[in-house]
Motif scaffolding. Sequence first.
Motif, PDB file in Angstrom:
ATOM      1  N   UNK A   1       0.843  -1.203   0.000  1.00 34.93           N
ATOM      2  CA  UNK A   1       0.000   0.000   0.000  1.00 34.93           C
ATOM      3  C   UNK A   1       0.877   1.251   0.000  1.00 34.93           C
ATOM      4  N   UNK A   2       1.922   1.199   0.801  1.00 39.95           N
ATOM      5  CA  UNK A   2       2.920   2.269   0.899  1.00 39.95           C
ATOM      6  C   UNK A   2       3.443   2.654  -0.497  1.00 39.95           C
ATOM      7  N   UNK A   3       3.820   1.656  -1.273  1.00 41.95           N
ATOM      8  CA  UNK A   3       4.368   1.890  -2.611  1.00 41.95           C
ATOM      9  C   UNK A   3       3.287   2.433  -3.537  1.00 41.95           C
ATOM     10  N   UNK A   4       2.092   1.863  -3.438  1.00 33.38           N
ATOM     11  CA  UNK A   4       0.989   2.293  -4.274  1.00 33.38           C
ATOM     12  C   UNK A   4       0.657   3.769  -4.049  1.00 33.38           C
ATOM     13  N   UNK A   5       0.597   4.181  -2.778  1.00 33.69           N
ATOM     14  CA  UNK A   5       0.274   5.576  -2.451  1.00 33.69           C
ATOM     15  C   UNK A   5       1.320   6.503  -3.070  1.00 33.69           C
ATOM     16  N   UNK A   6       2.592   6.135  -2.938  1.00 32.45           N
ATOM     17  CA  UNK A   6       3.649   6.981  -3.481  1.00 32.45           C
ATOM     18  C   UNK A   6       3.565   7.061  -5.001  1.00 32.45           C
ATOM     19  N   UNK A   7       3.231   5.933  -5.646  1.00 29.24           N
ATOM     20  CA  UNK A   7       3.116   5.950  -7.107  1.00 29.24           C
ATOM     21  C   UNK A   7       1.952   6.834  -7.549  1.00 29.24           C
ATOM     22  N   UNK A   8       0.857   6.805  -6.780  1.00 28.47           N
ATOM     23  CA  UNK A   8      -0.297   7.635  -7.134  1.00 28.47           C
ATOM     24  C   UNK A   8       0.071   9.117  -7.020  1.00 28.47           C
ATOM     25  N   UNK A   9       0.773   9.478  -5.940  1.00 25.52           N
ATOM     26  CA  UNK A   9       1.217  10.866  -5.775  1.00 25.52           C
ATOM     27  C   UNK A   9       2.095  11.281  -6.957  1.00 25.52           C
ATOM     28  N   UNK A  10       2.979  10.379  -7.355  1.00 27.29           N
ATOM     29  CA  UNK A  10       3.893  10.632  -8.458  1.00 27.29           C
ATOM     30  C   UNK A  10       3.129  10.815  -9.772  1.00 27.29           C
ATOM     31  N   UNK A  11       2.122   9.964  -9.984  1.00 24.20           N
ATOM     32  CA  UNK A  11       1.315  10.061 -11.204  1.00 24.20           C
ATOM     33  C   UNK A  11       0.531  11.366 -11.253  1.00 24.20           C
ATOM     34  N   UNK A  12       0.004  11.790 -10.101  1.00 25.37           N
ATOM     35  CA  UNK A  12      -0.739  13.051 -10.046  1.00 25.37           C
ATOM     36  C   UNK A  12       0.160  14.201 -10.478  1.00 25.37           C
ATOM     37  N   UNK A  13       1.392  14.181  -9.981  1.00 20.86           N
ATOM     38  CA  UNK A  13       2.379  15.193 -10.341  1.00 20.86           C
ATOM     39  C   UNK A  13       2.566  15.252 -11.858  1.00 20.86           C
ATOM     40  N   UNK A  14       2.682  14.073 -12.467  1.00 23.52           N
ATOM     41  CA  UNK A  14       2.884  13.999 -13.909  1.00 23.52           C
ATOM     42  C   UNK A  14       1.658  14.454 -14.673  1.00 23.52           C
ATOM     43  N   UNK A  15       0.492  13.940 -14.279  1.00 25.50           N
ATOM     44  CA  UNK A  15      -0.736  14.234 -15.018  1.00 25.50           C
ATOM     45  C   UNK A  15      -1.052  15.729 -14.944  1.00 25.50           C
ATOM     46  N   UNK A  16      -0.900  16.319 -13.755  1.00 27.56           N
ATOM     47  CA  UNK A  16      -1.182  17.748 -13.614  1.00 27.56           C
ATOM     48  C   UNK A  16      -0.241  18.577 -14.477  1.00 27.56           C
TER      49      UNK A  16
END
Lengths: 101, 212
Positions: free
Chosen positions: A78-93
Amino acid sequence: MSEQGKEHAEHTSHHPTYGTYIMVWIGLVALTSITVTVAGIKLGSLTLITALTIATIKTLMVTYYFMHVKFDNRVIKIFILVCLIIFLILWILTFSDLSFR
Amino acid sequence: MSDHEIAAVQEHSGHVVHRDDEGSKMGMWLFLFTELLLFGGLFLLYGGYRFEYSEGFKAAAADMNVFIGMINTVILLTSSLAVALSIAALQENKKTLSMGLLWFTQVCGLAFLVNKYFEWSHEIHNGIYPGGPALENMSNGEVIYFGLYYTMTGLHGLHVIVGMIFIGFVMVFIQRDKITSTNYQKLENAGLYWHLVDIIWIFLFPLFYLLH
Protein backbone atom coordinates in the motif's frame (compact mmCIF):
# COMPACT_ATOMS: atom_id res chain seq x y z
CA MET A 1 4.42 -12.97 19.27
CA SER A 2 1.58 -11.52 17.23
CA GLU A 3 -0.21 -13.37 14.44
CA GLN A 4 1.02 -10.84 11.93
CA GLY A 5 4.60 -11.42 12.92
CA LYS A 6 4.22 -15.14 12.43
CA GLU A 7 2.67 -14.57 9.06
CA HIS A 8 5.59 -12.38 8.08
CA ALA A 9 8.18 -14.90 9.21
CA GLU A 10 6.55 -17.41 6.91
CA HIS A 11 6.42 -14.91 4.08
CA THR A 12 10.13 -14.13 4.07
CA SER A 13 10.99 -17.78 3.64
CA HIS A 14 8.94 -17.87 0.43
CA HIS A 15 11.41 -15.94 -1.66
CA PRO A 16 11.70 -17.15 -5.25
CA THR A 17 14.22 -19.73 -6.34
CA TYR A 18 17.30 -19.08 -8.49
CA GLY A 19 15.38 -20.36 -11.52
CA THR A 20 12.65 -17.73 -11.14
CA TYR A 21 15.23 -14.94 -10.97
CA ILE A 22 17.00 -16.22 -14.08
CA MET A 23 13.69 -16.46 -15.96
CA VAL A 24 12.89 -12.84 -15.01
CA TRP A 25 16.35 -11.79 -16.21
CA ILE A 26 15.85 -13.55 -19.56
CA GLY A 27 12.53 -11.74 -19.88
CA LEU A 28 14.18 -8.39 -19.12
CA VAL A 29 16.93 -8.90 -21.70
CA ALA A 30 14.37 -10.04 -24.28
CA LEU A 31 12.28 -6.90 -23.66
CA THR A 32 15.43 -4.76 -24.03
CA SER A 33 16.14 -6.23 -27.46
CA ILE A 34 12.50 -5.74 -28.42
CA THR A 35 12.69 -2.03 -27.49
CA VAL A 36 15.82 -1.56 -29.58
CA THR A 37 14.31 -3.41 -32.56
CA VAL A 38 11.02 -1.55 -32.39
CA ALA A 39 12.85 1.79 -32.17
CA GLY A 40 14.61 0.91 -35.46
CA ILE A 41 11.28 0.64 -37.27
CA LYS A 42 9.70 3.96 -38.18
CA LEU A 43 6.50 3.96 -36.16
CA GLY A 44 6.26 7.71 -35.60
CA SER A 45 4.54 8.67 -32.38
CA LEU A 46 4.07 5.00 -31.47
CA THR A 47 7.82 4.65 -30.85
CA LEU A 48 7.69 6.63 -27.61
CA ILE A 49 4.56 4.85 -26.40
CA THR A 50 5.98 1.36 -27.05
CA ALA A 51 9.31 2.31 -25.45
CA LEU A 52 7.58 3.61 -22.32
CA THR A 53 5.21 0.64 -22.16
CA ILE A 54 8.11 -1.81 -22.34
CA ALA A 55 10.09 0.20 -19.75
CA THR A 56 7.06 0.07 -17.43
CA ILE A 57 6.71 -3.70 -17.87
CA LYS A 58 10.44 -4.11 -17.12
CA THR A 59 10.09 -1.91 -14.02
CA LEU A 60 7.18 -4.03 -12.78
CA MET A 61 9.24 -7.19 -13.28
CA VAL A 62 12.21 -5.73 -11.38
CA THR A 63 10.10 -4.41 -8.48
CA TYR A 64 7.87 -7.46 -8.27
CA TYR A 65 10.55 -10.14 -8.32
CA PHE A 66 14.01 -8.62 -7.76
CA MET A 67 12.80 -6.15 -5.12
CA HIS A 68 10.54 -8.82 -3.58
CA VAL A 69 7.41 -6.66 -3.58
CA LYS A 70 5.44 -9.76 -4.55
CA PHE A 71 6.43 -11.29 -1.22
CA ASP A 72 6.18 -8.18 0.93
CA ASN A 73 3.31 -7.67 3.34
CA ARG A 74 0.32 -5.51 2.58
CA VAL A 75 1.61 -2.45 4.46
CA ILE A 76 4.60 -2.06 2.12
CA LYS A 77 2.46 -2.76 -0.96
CA ILE A 78 0.00 0.00 0.00
CA PHE A 79 2.92 2.27 0.90
CA ILE A 80 4.37 1.89 -2.61
CA LEU A 81 0.99 2.29 -4.27
CA VAL A 82 0.27 5.58 -2.45
CA CYS A 83 3.65 6.98 -3.48
CA LEU A 84 3.12 5.95 -7.11
CA ILE A 85 -0.30 7.64 -7.13
CA ILE A 86 1.22 10.87 -5.78
CA PHE A 87 3.89 10.63 -8.46
CA LEU A 88 1.32 10.06 -11.20
CA ILE A 89 -0.74 13.05 -10.05
CA LEU A 90 2.38 15.19 -10.34
CA TRP A 91 2.88 14.00 -13.91
CA ILE A 92 -0.74 14.23 -15.02
CA LEU A 93 -1.18 17.75 -13.61
CA THR A 94 2.03 19.03 -15.22
CA PHE A 95 1.27 17.54 -18.61
CA SER A 96 -2.36 18.61 -18.66
CA ASP A 97 -1.11 22.14 -17.97
CA LEU A 98 1.51 21.84 -20.71
CA SER A 99 -0.81 20.49 -23.39
CA PHE A 100 -3.63 23.01 -22.89
CA ARG A 101 -1.58 26.17 -22.87
CA MET B 1 10.96 -10.06 13.71
CA SER B 2 10.17 -13.63 14.58
CA ASP B 3 10.97 -15.46 17.81
CA HIS B 4 13.61 -17.72 16.39
CA GLU B 5 15.48 -14.72 15.03
CA ILE B 6 15.58 -13.11 18.47
CA ALA B 7 16.79 -16.41 19.87
CA ALA B 8 19.50 -16.61 17.24
CA VAL B 9 20.73 -13.13 18.07
CA GLN B 10 20.70 -13.90 21.79
CA GLU B 11 22.70 -17.06 21.33
CA HIS B 12 25.56 -15.28 19.64
CA SER B 13 25.89 -12.10 21.65
CA GLY B 14 24.45 -13.15 25.01
CA HIS B 15 22.03 -10.24 25.20
CA VAL B 16 18.87 -9.25 23.36
CA VAL B 17 19.44 -7.06 20.34
CA HIS B 18 16.37 -5.22 19.14
CA ARG B 19 16.01 -5.39 15.45
CA ASP B 20 13.13 -4.35 13.22
CA ASP B 21 13.68 -5.68 9.71
CA GLU B 22 10.28 -4.61 8.47
CA GLY B 23 10.85 -1.05 9.73
CA SER B 24 14.29 -1.02 8.14
CA LYS B 25 12.82 -2.09 4.82
CA MET B 26 10.12 0.56 5.06
CA GLY B 27 12.72 3.24 5.78
CA MET B 28 14.63 2.14 2.68
CA TRP B 29 11.50 2.34 0.54
CA LEU B 30 10.76 5.80 1.92
CA PHE B 31 14.25 6.86 0.88
CA LEU B 32 13.72 5.31 -2.56
CA PHE B 33 10.61 7.47 -2.98
CA THR B 34 12.68 10.60 -2.42
CA GLU B 35 15.00 9.28 -5.14
CA LEU B 36 11.97 8.72 -7.35
CA LEU B 37 10.95 12.35 -6.85
CA LEU B 38 14.49 13.56 -7.57
CA PHE B 39 14.68 11.69 -10.88
CA GLY B 40 10.96 12.13 -11.46
CA GLY B 41 11.44 15.89 -11.48
CA LEU B 42 14.18 15.56 -14.08
CA PHE B 43 12.05 13.21 -16.19
CA LEU B 44 9.27 15.79 -15.97
CA LEU B 45 11.67 18.44 -17.25
CA TYR B 46 12.70 16.06 -20.04
CA GLY B 47 9.07 15.40 -20.93
CA GLY B 48 8.18 19.08 -20.99
CA TYR B 49 11.12 20.05 -23.19
CA ARG B 50 10.76 17.08 -25.50
CA PHE B 51 7.16 18.13 -26.02
CA GLU B 52 8.35 21.61 -27.00
CA TYR B 53 11.51 20.76 -28.97
CA SER B 54 10.79 17.32 -30.41
CA GLU B 55 12.78 17.99 -33.62
CA GLY B 56 15.89 19.18 -31.76
CA PHE B 57 15.72 16.20 -29.42
CA LYS B 58 15.53 13.80 -32.36
CA ALA B 59 18.46 15.46 -34.13
CA ALA B 60 20.61 15.36 -30.99
CA ALA B 61 19.77 11.73 -30.16
CA ALA B 62 20.75 10.60 -33.66
CA ASP B 63 24.41 10.76 -32.62
CA MET B 64 23.93 8.49 -29.62
CA ASN B 65 25.60 5.11 -29.70
CA VAL B 66 22.62 2.76 -29.28
CA PHE B 67 24.93 -0.25 -29.04
CA ILE B 68 26.82 1.02 -25.97
CA GLY B 69 23.50 2.05 -24.40
CA MET B 70 22.10 -1.41 -24.95
CA ILE B 71 25.22 -3.11 -23.59
CA ASN B 72 24.98 -0.92 -20.50
CA THR B 73 21.32 -1.87 -20.08
CA VAL B 74 22.18 -5.56 -20.21
CA ILE B 75 25.09 -5.01 -17.78
CA LEU B 76 22.82 -3.34 -15.23
CA LEU B 77 20.07 -5.95 -15.64
CA THR B 78 22.62 -8.72 -15.12
CA SER B 79 24.04 -7.00 -12.04
CA SER B 80 20.51 -6.73 -10.63
CA LEU B 81 20.08 -10.45 -11.20
CA ALA B 82 23.35 -11.09 -9.35
CA VAL B 83 22.20 -9.04 -6.33
CA ALA B 84 18.86 -10.86 -6.21
CA LEU B 85 20.67 -14.21 -6.45
CA SER B 86 23.17 -13.20 -3.76
CA ILE B 87 20.30 -12.59 -1.32
CA ALA B 88 18.83 -16.00 -2.15
CA ALA B 89 22.27 -17.58 -1.68
CA LEU B 90 22.82 -15.92 1.69
CA GLN B 91 19.39 -17.05 2.86
CA GLU B 92 20.54 -20.59 2.16
CA ASN B 93 23.70 -19.87 4.15
CA LYS B 94 25.93 -20.03 1.06
CA LYS B 95 28.25 -17.22 2.08
CA THR B 96 30.92 -17.78 -0.59
CA LEU B 97 28.38 -17.89 -3.42
CA SER B 98 26.69 -14.77 -2.08
CA MET B 99 30.03 -12.92 -1.87
CA GLY B 100 31.00 -14.09 -5.36
CA LEU B 101 27.75 -12.75 -6.80
CA LEU B 102 28.30 -9.40 -5.06
CA TRP B 103 31.82 -9.23 -6.50
CA PHE B 104 30.27 -9.87 -9.90
CA THR B 105 27.86 -6.98 -9.26
CA GLN B 106 30.78 -4.70 -8.47
CA VAL B 107 32.50 -5.70 -11.72
CA CYS B 108 29.26 -4.97 -13.62
CA GLY B 109 28.99 -1.55 -11.95
CA LEU B 110 32.57 -0.79 -12.91
CA ALA B 111 32.01 -1.97 -16.50
CA PHE B 112 28.97 0.30 -16.72
CA LEU B 113 31.01 3.29 -15.55
CA VAL B 114 33.88 2.51 -17.95
CA ASN B 115 31.41 2.44 -20.86
CA LYS B 116 29.94 5.71 -19.64
CA TYR B 117 33.44 7.20 -19.47
CA PHE B 118 34.16 6.27 -23.10
CA GLU B 119 30.79 7.60 -24.17
CA TRP B 120 31.23 10.93 -22.44
CA SER B 121 34.83 11.31 -23.63
CA HIS B 122 33.68 10.71 -27.19
CA GLU B 123 31.03 13.43 -26.87
CA ILE B 124 33.36 15.87 -25.16
CA HIS B 125 35.96 15.15 -27.85
CA ASN B 126 33.33 16.10 -30.44
CA GLY B 127 32.97 19.50 -28.77
CA ILE B 128 29.74 18.81 -26.91
CA TYR B 129 30.33 20.46 -23.54
CA PRO B 130 29.32 23.81 -22.00
CA GLY B 131 30.90 26.47 -24.20
CA GLY B 132 32.17 23.78 -26.56
CA PRO B 133 32.47 24.51 -30.31
CA ALA B 134 29.85 21.96 -31.41
CA LEU B 135 27.29 23.00 -28.83
CA GLU B 136 27.40 26.63 -29.94
CA ASN B 137 26.15 25.77 -33.43
CA MET B 138 23.27 23.66 -32.18
CA SER B 139 19.61 24.58 -31.95
CA ASN B 140 17.99 25.22 -28.56
CA GLY B 141 16.39 21.78 -28.50
CA GLU B 142 19.70 20.02 -29.06
CA VAL B 143 21.43 22.10 -26.38
CA ILE B 144 18.65 21.27 -23.88
CA TYR B 145 18.84 17.60 -24.86
CA PHE B 146 22.56 17.46 -24.11
CA GLY B 147 22.12 19.45 -20.90
CA LEU B 148 19.57 16.93 -19.68
CA TYR B 149 21.65 14.04 -21.02
CA TYR B 150 24.72 15.06 -19.01
CA THR B 151 22.70 15.91 -15.88
CA MET B 152 20.56 12.80 -15.82
CA THR B 153 23.11 10.19 -16.88
CA GLY B 154 25.67 11.94 -14.66
CA LEU B 155 23.38 11.83 -11.63
CA HIS B 156 22.57 8.23 -12.48
CA GLY B 157 26.30 7.46 -12.74
CA LEU B 158 26.78 8.96 -9.26
CA HIS B 159 24.07 6.63 -8.03
CA VAL B 160 25.92 3.68 -9.54
CA ILE B 161 29.04 4.74 -7.61
CA VAL B 162 27.05 5.15 -4.37
CA GLY B 163 25.42 1.77 -4.97
CA MET B 164 28.84 0.16 -5.39
CA ILE B 165 30.06 1.73 -2.13
CA PHE B 166 26.86 0.60 -0.38
CA ILE B 167 27.35 -2.97 -1.65
CA GLY B 168 31.04 -2.74 -0.66
CA PHE B 169 30.07 -2.02 2.96
CA VAL B 170 27.56 -4.85 2.89
CA MET B 171 30.28 -7.21 1.61
CA VAL B 172 32.51 -6.29 4.55
CA PHE B 173 29.58 -7.01 6.90
CA ILE B 174 28.99 -10.40 5.26
CA GLN B 175 32.68 -11.23 5.52
CA ARG B 176 32.63 -10.40 9.23
CA ASP B 177 29.38 -12.37 9.74
CA LYS B 178 27.46 -9.25 10.72
CA ILE B 179 25.06 -10.06 7.90
CA THR B 180 23.96 -13.68 8.02
CA SER B 181 21.25 -16.01 6.72
CA THR B 182 18.94 -14.88 9.53
CA ASN B 183 19.97 -11.22 9.55
CA TYR B 184 20.20 -10.04 5.96
CA GLN B 185 18.05 -6.90 5.85
CA LYS B 186 21.10 -4.68 5.18
CA LEU B 187 21.91 -6.75 2.10
CA GLU B 188 18.28 -6.57 1.05
CA ASN B 189 18.32 -2.77 1.42
CA ALA B 190 21.50 -2.48 -0.64
CA GLY B 191 19.75 -4.66 -3.22
CA LEU B 192 16.69 -2.38 -3.23
CA TYR B 193 18.94 0.61 -3.91
CA TRP B 194 20.76 -1.19 -6.71
CA HIS B 195 17.49 -2.23 -8.35
CA LEU B 196 16.25 1.36 -8.20
CA VAL B 197 19.39 2.48 -10.02
CA ASP B 198 18.63 -0.23 -12.59
CA ILE B 199 15.03 0.96 -12.98
CA ILE B 200 16.13 4.55 -13.57
CA TRP B 201 18.41 3.33 -16.36
CA ILE B 202 15.54 1.28 -17.83
CA PHE B 203 13.83 4.63 -18.48
CA LEU B 204 16.93 6.67 -19.33
CA PHE B 205 17.97 4.25 -22.07
CA PRO B 206 14.93 4.49 -24.37
CA LEU B 207 14.41 8.20 -23.64
CA PHE B 208 17.95 9.28 -24.55
CA TYR B 209 19.09 6.64 -27.03
CA LEU B 210 16.02 5.48 -28.90
CA LEU B 211 14.44 8.56 -30.45
CA HIS B 212 13.60 8.17 -34.10
